[in-house]
Structure formats: C-alpha cells, structure tokens
Design a protein around this motif. Structure first.
Motif, mmCIF file in Angstrom:
data_model
loop_
_atom_site.group_PDB
_atom_site.id
_atom_site.type_symbol
_atom_site.label_atom_id
_atom_site.label_comp_id
_atom_site.label_asym_id
_atom_site.label_seq_id
_atom_site.Cartn_x
_atom_site.Cartn_y
_atom_site.Cartn_z
ATOM 1 N N GLU A 24 34.755 33.337 38.803
ATOM 2 C CA GLU A 24 35.616 33.402 39.985
ATOM 3 C C GLU A 24 37.096 33.357 39.575
ATOM 4 O O GLU A 24 37.437 32.869 38.500
ATOM 5 C CB GLU A 24 35.329 32.217 40.913
ATOM 6 N N VAL A 25 37.935 33.842 40.487
ATOM 7 C CA VAL A 25 39.380 33.814 40.252
ATOM 8 C C VAL A 25 40.078 33.254 41.486
ATOM 9 O O VAL A 25 39.524 33.275 42.588
ATOM 10 C CB VAL A 25 39.925 35.235 39.957
ATOM 11 N N VAL A 26 41.315 32.777 41.271
ATOM 12 C CA VAL A 26 42.123 32.291 42.389
ATOM 13 C C VAL A 26 43.164 33.364 42.728
ATOM 14 O O VAL A 26 43.809 33.921 41.828
ATOM 15 C CB VAL A 26 42.823 30.960 42.020
ATOM 16 N N LEU A 64 46.698 37.845 41.859
ATOM 17 C CA LEU A 64 45.844 36.995 41.021
ATOM 18 C C LEU A 64 46.673 35.906 40.328
ATOM 19 O O LEU A 64 47.681 36.227 39.693
ATOM 20 C CB LEU A 64 45.161 37.860 39.955
ATOM 21 N N VAL A 65 46.233 34.664 40.464
ATOM 22 C CA VAL A 65 46.923 33.592 39.724
ATOM 23 C C VAL A 65 46.061 33.064 38.576
ATOM 24 O O VAL A 65 46.548 32.307 37.743
ATOM 25 C CB VAL A 65 47.386 32.425 40.635
ATOM 26 N N THR A 66 44.779 33.434 38.551
ATOM 27 C CA THR A 66 43.951 33.175 37.363
ATOM 28 C C THR A 66 43.170 34.451 37.079
ATOM 29 O O THR A 66 43.074 35.331 37.942
ATOM 30 C CB THR A 66 42.944 32.015 37.568
ATOM 31 N N LEU A 76 41.692 43.624 36.292
ATOM 32 C CA LEU A 76 42.485 42.725 37.148
ATOM 33 C C LEU A 76 42.881 41.482 36.357
ATOM 34 O O LEU A 76 42.020 40.687 35.967
ATOM 35 C CB LEU A 76 41.675 42.335 38.395
ATOM 36 N N ARG A 77 44.193 41.326 36.125
ATOM 37 C CA ARG A 77 44.712 40.208 35.329
ATOM 38 C C ARG A 77 45.664 39.376 36.181
ATOM 39 O O ARG A 77 46.022 39.780 37.290
ATOM 40 C CB ARG A 77 45.475 40.752 34.115
ATOM 41 N N VAL A 78 46.081 38.243 35.652
ATOM 42 C CA VAL A 78 47.067 37.418 36.354
ATOM 43 C C VAL A 78 48.259 38.308 36.736
ATOM 44 O O VAL A 78 48.762 39.071 35.906
ATOM 45 C CB VAL A 78 47.534 36.241 35.456
#
Ligand SMILES: NC(=O)c1ccc[n+]([C@@H]2O[C@H](COP(=O)([O-])OP(=O)(O)OC[C@H]3O[C@@H](n4cnc5c(N)ncnc54)[C@H](OP(=O)(O)O)[C@@H]3O)[C@@H](O)[C@H]2O)c1
Length: 318
Positions: A24-26, A64-66, A76-78
């Motif tokens: 998961e990502v934030v 994306l922050v993480t 998809l990156r920070v």
C-alpha cells in the motif's frame, strides 16, 4: 459523518494517517469530487453504506507521499500525481492509504480539478455501456447528469444511436452533445424516446428504477440499472428491493462501479487511464467542477444537493 441527515451531519475529524500495509501507499489528496452518491450516503439512503460514521467520497486526485515495489513497478513514485476511484468510500480526507493498483497517473496536461470529477462517473458510464451490449441504439436516462453525459458521449462515439432524457432546464447544459433529449416529465416520454430512436431501443441505462423504461426497449432489449430512486425516507430499502428484482431478471443487469473496481482491477486501471487521456485531449467532456475547500464541506454538501446541470462539486485540500 456522525449520523445520517442534512449537511450538518458532516464532521471534520483529525485522525492519524493509517500506516501502509504490504505494498500500500499513502497519497496526499488534493481534490475529491462530491456527487449524488455522497449526498445519498449522507442522508442514509445508500445501499453500500448502511451505518453512519464513514468518510464520504469515492474518487480523488493527489500526490504520492510514499512508494512501494508495486507502485514503482507501475511507474508511480513519491511525488507522482495520481487519480483513483475507490471500491469503497473514504476519499474526502487529506491523506488516504490505498493499494497502488487503484492509482493511475494524472495526465500532465490535465487540470486536477477537471480530473477529479471523472473517475467514479467515468468508470460507471463505461462499465454500464459494456453491460448494455453492442446494440445499435441506446437510451441514457439522466443524460444531463454527471454519469449520463459521459455515457451519452461514449455511446455516441461507439457509433450507437443515442437518445437521452432530462428535464427541460437541462437542455442547455447538454444541448451540444448531439443527442435528442426527451423531457422525462412528459407522460408519454417512453413513446417519445421510441420516436426519437426511430423504433424501440436495444438497450437502456437507467438510474431511476422506473418500470416504464421497458416501454422504450425492444423485446430482447437489455436494461442496465445503475441506481434505484426510492421514496423519501425509504431510499435504501427501496434500492435494495430494486436491485434484488433486477438481479432476478434475465434482461436486466446491475452496474456497480465499486464492485467493478474491487474485482476487475486491471480492467479498471486501463479504463480510467484511457478515459483520463480522452478528457485531457478534449475528446470527452465532463461536468464542470465547482470548487470548495474541505473546511467548507457543509456548504459543499448543500451545493451538491442542487448542483446545476453540467456541474459537479469538488472538494480541494490544497
Ligand atoms: N452504479 C454505480 O456504480 C454508480 C456510480 C455513480 C453514480 N451512481 C448513481 O447514479 C445516479 C446518477 O448520478 P449522477 O452523479 O449522474 O447524478 P446527477 O449528476 O445528479 O444527474 C442526475 C440526472 O438524472 C436526471 N433525472 C432526474 N430525475 C429523472 C427522472 N425521473 N427520469 C430520468 N432522469 C432523471 C437529471 O436531470 P435533471 O437535472 O434535468 O432533472 C440528471 O440528468 C445517482 O443515483 C448515483 O448515486 C451509481
């Protein structure tokens, strides 16, 4: 929201961001649409949110922050700008923790507010058309609405003959979509639809639950139900009954974007990416966003209750 009711039921609460599990990502949310389903859910009439205490909002644009191995594999990156529709509500927040497979990249030329009105309604419209089958002609109920105007354009693009319904006041909002628009308050509206389509239609997309839609259809016509309008105070029970009836009927199909997103993740991502590209290059017109800061969610809810045709409320968290 603390209870079902009018816009004063909405509460702004401070909660910790849920830490990501696995891949998961934030995401820091910047824009999230507030539409007909959010209003219905706040009132307690929405089938998929039976108890108060949830966060409204099905779609968002954010950053994306993480990142995680899966998000990186998806490009998809920070810092990436992303767009998503969720399989359950929760987008009206400053941060969300989600599976990266729900996210697609925001096209660089697309205004984030314009992107925010698309995901749930675009996926619903495209999925409903898919369920309607390849027939030559189609009725789109509520063609001036957020879902309907997308369904009408996608159906037109696929070469179908399209007839829409809306109130007379909506004619201006979608007058230039290039489809005949029948006033649903006319007692003989099904006959007028058949006349405009030069015969019974092969399929219909309906959000009202009206039994009269059948009168517009060919004998073997397919009826796709996206919602059921219930009696005031009985919306949820009436919708449950309507969907149960539709599920038993072989010539009706139920279109649920949340179910589609939950169960057909890769198809959902492809679909959303292609719809976003269409909006970015001007090939698909969405509702115009009306912006409200999250801190004014009460005013935003009120505005969403009476959004003029062709407009949709978007909450901003920037
Ligand atoms: N199944 C899903 O996954 C899914 C996803 C998204 C939304 N939905 C549901 O789909 C429905 C429509 O959403 P939306 O965002 O498009 O709403 P919307 O923007 O408020 O549009 C509603 C449309 O319905 C028209 N309408 C009102 N009464 C009608 C009637 N008796 N017969 C035919 N058309 C009528 C309106 O026309 P006028 O404005 O001219 O009156 C307008 O064009 C909502 O119930 C929503 O909850 C379902």
């Amino acid at each position: 929201m603390s209870r079902f009711g009018d816009p004063t039921a909405m509460v702004l609460a401070r909660e910790p961001v849920r830490p990501p599990r696995g891949n998961e990502v934030v995401v820091r949310v910047t824009h999230a649409s507030l539409g007909a389903t959010d209003v219905l859910a706040r009132r307690g009439g929405y089938v998929l949110q039976p108890a108060p205490g949830f966060i409204t909002g099905y779609d968002f644009v954010g950053e994306l922050v993480t990142e995680s191995a899966v998000s990186v594999a998806l490009g998809l990156r920070v810092g990436s700008r992303v767009v998503a529709a969720l399989p359950r509500m929760g987008a009206h927040a400053t941060f969300v923790t989600v599976a990266p497979t729900l996210l697609v990249a925001l096209p660089p030329t697309l205004d984030p507010a314009a992107a925010a009105v698309l995901p749930l309604d675009g996926v619903t419209a495209a999925h409903a058309l898919d369920l309607a089958g390849p027939g030559r002609s189609i009725l789109v109920q509520g063609a001036s609405g957020a879902v309907g105007m997308l369904a009408a354009q996608l159906a037109l693009r696929s070469g179908r003959t399209v007839v829409g319904t809306a109130s007379a006041r909506s004619a201006d909002a979608i007058g230039d979509l290039g489809i005949p628009l029948i006033d649903y308050s006319a007692p003989d509206w099904p006959a007028r639809v058949r006349e405009a389509a030069e015969g019974p239609v092969d399929a219909a997309i309906d959000h009202t639950g009206s039994p009269r839609v059948r009168e517009t259809l060919a004998t073997d016509g397919m009826l796709v139900r996206t919602a059921f309008a219930g009696r005031s105070g009985h919306e949820r029970a009436d919708a449950v009954r309507g969907f149960a009836r539709a599920a038993r009927n072989r010539s009706e199909r139920i279109c649920s974007a949340p179910l589609f997103i939950a169960t057909r993740r890769m198809a959902y991502r492809r679909l959303l990416a292609s719809l976003l590209a269409d909006v970015a290059d001007g090939g698909l017109r969405t509702a115009e966003p009306t912006l409200f800061p999250l801190a004014e969610v009460w005013e935003a809810q009120r505005a969403a209750e009476s959004a003029p045709p062709g407009r949709k409320v978007v909450l901003t968290m920037v």
